[in-house]
Design a protein around this motif. Sequence first.
Motif, short mmCIF file in Angstrom:
data_model
loop_
_atom_site.label_atom_id
_atom_site.label_comp_id
_atom_site.label_asym_id
_atom_site.label_seq_id
_atom_site.Cartn_x
_atom_site.Cartn_y
_atom_site.Cartn_z
N ASN A 24 51.60 -9.03 16.98
CA ASN A 24 51.44 -10.46 16.67
C ASN A 24 50.13 -10.62 15.92
O ASN A 24 49.34 -9.68 15.85
N GLY A 31 53.75 -7.84 24.57
CA GLY A 31 54.85 -7.21 25.30
C GLY A 31 55.62 -6.26 24.40
O GLY A 31 55.16 -5.88 23.33
N VAL A 33 57.39 -3.42 22.30
CA VAL A 33 56.87 -2.17 21.73
C VAL A 33 55.35 -2.24 21.55
O VAL A 33 54.66 -1.23 21.67
N ASP A 34 54.84 -3.42 21.31
CA ASP A 34 53.39 -3.63 21.18
C ASP A 34 52.69 -3.21 22.47
O ASP A 34 51.69 -2.46 22.45
N ILE A 122 61.43 -9.95 21.14
CA ILE A 122 60.86 -11.25 21.51
C ILE A 122 60.95 -12.26 20.35
O ILE A 122 61.14 -13.45 20.58
N1 AR6 Z 1 59.88 2.24 21.32
C1 AR6 Z 1 60.68 1.77 20.34
N2 AR6 Z 1 61.17 0.52 20.32
C2 AR6 Z 1 60.85 -0.30 21.34
C3 AR6 Z 1 60.01 0.10 22.40
C4 AR6 Z 1 59.51 1.44 22.37
N3 AR6 Z 1 58.70 1.93 23.32
N4 AR6 Z 1 59.88 -0.94 23.26
C5 AR6 Z 1 60.60 -1.95 22.78
N5 AR6 Z 1 61.20 -1.58 21.62
P1 AR6 Z 1 59.63 -6.48 20.39
P2 AR6 Z 1 59.21 -8.36 18.14
C6 AR6 Z 1 62.11 -2.33 20.73
O1 AR6 Z 1 59.94 -7.60 21.30
O2 AR6 Z 1 60.58 -8.90 18.32
C7 AR6 Z 1 55.11 -8.62 21.37
O3 AR6 Z 1 54.68 -9.38 22.47
C8 AR6 Z 1 62.81 -3.53 21.29
O4 AR6 Z 1 63.92 -3.13 22.11
O5 AR6 Z 1 58.74 -5.40 20.88
O6 AR6 Z 1 58.75 -8.01 16.76
C9 AR6 Z 1 54.17 -8.73 20.19
O7 AR6 Z 1 52.83 -8.82 20.61
C10 AR6 Z 1 63.26 -4.21 20.00
O8 AR6 Z 1 64.43 -3.57 19.51
O9 AR6 Z 1 58.95 -7.01 19.00
C11 AR6 Z 1 54.63 -9.99 19.52
O10 AR6 Z 1 54.09 -11.13 20.16
C12 AR6 Z 1 62.11 -3.91 19.04
O11 AR6 Z 1 61.35 -2.86 19.66
C13 AR6 Z 1 56.13 -9.95 19.73
O12 AR6 Z 1 56.33 -9.17 20.91
C14 AR6 Z 1 61.20 -5.08 18.77
O13 AR6 Z 1 61.03 -5.86 19.94
C15 AR6 Z 1 56.83 -9.28 18.58
O14 AR6 Z 1 58.22 -9.40 18.77
#
Ligand code: AR6
Length: 166
Positions: A24, A31, A33-34, A122
């Motif tokens: 972000n 939360g 992947v971040d 998210i």
């Molecule tokens: N390895 C690979 N992919 C992953 C992992 C992992 N360890 N963990 C989750 N994913 P999201 P966004 C996938 O929500 O939608 C954070 O709070 C997940 O299943 O991580 O871009 C940031 O700080 C999904 O397919 O990212 C921002 O505030 C993909 O990664 C916000 O979330 C992206 O999900 C960004 O949201």
Amino acid sequence: MARVEVVQGDITREDVDAIVNAANSSLRGGGGVDGAIHRAAGPRLKEAGAALAPCPPGEAVATPAFDLDPPVRHVIHTVGPVWKGGTRDEASLLASCYRRSVEVADSLGARSVAFPAISTGIYGYPPDQAARIAVDTVRSVPTRVELIRLVAFDRVTYDLLTAALD
Ligand code: AR6
């Protein structure tokens, strides 16, 4: 143009020169992947990110990988668009995330880069549309990066990315 491949797994375990974080604008962690990347890289990542913030949607910036296992040397933080029904330029912002991240990786001399499915958690981007944008963009950006690995955390995303690749 880089070779593009799709795998299913945890991006913090990928053996590439650079991993991309779906961050972000604050670059201080969050939360999804971040959170996973910040846990694996250790507390110095937050400090390094904060020093580069704010990062606008569609842009990308790099920090060291700190405690992530070698060969990972860089984390490229990109800020995806929040899905608002497709009315807020989300598609071009998402494409920009992929393109700018590859450009940053190239400028760092990275030969291999792994991406998560930016914005599809998210931030609510429809995963099928996002998969097509991911594949089309990384496939067409001119770069010296040799390998781009699209990392799906779940099976549905893996299938969508694989379908988009064909
Ligand atoms: N390895 C690979 N992919 C992953 C992992 C992992 N360890 N963990 C989750 N994913 P999201 P966004 C996938 O929500 O939608 C954070 O709070 C997940 O299943 O991580 O871009 C940031 O700080 C999904 O397919 O990212 C921002 O505030 C993909 O990664 C916000 O979330 C992206 O999900 C960004 O949201």
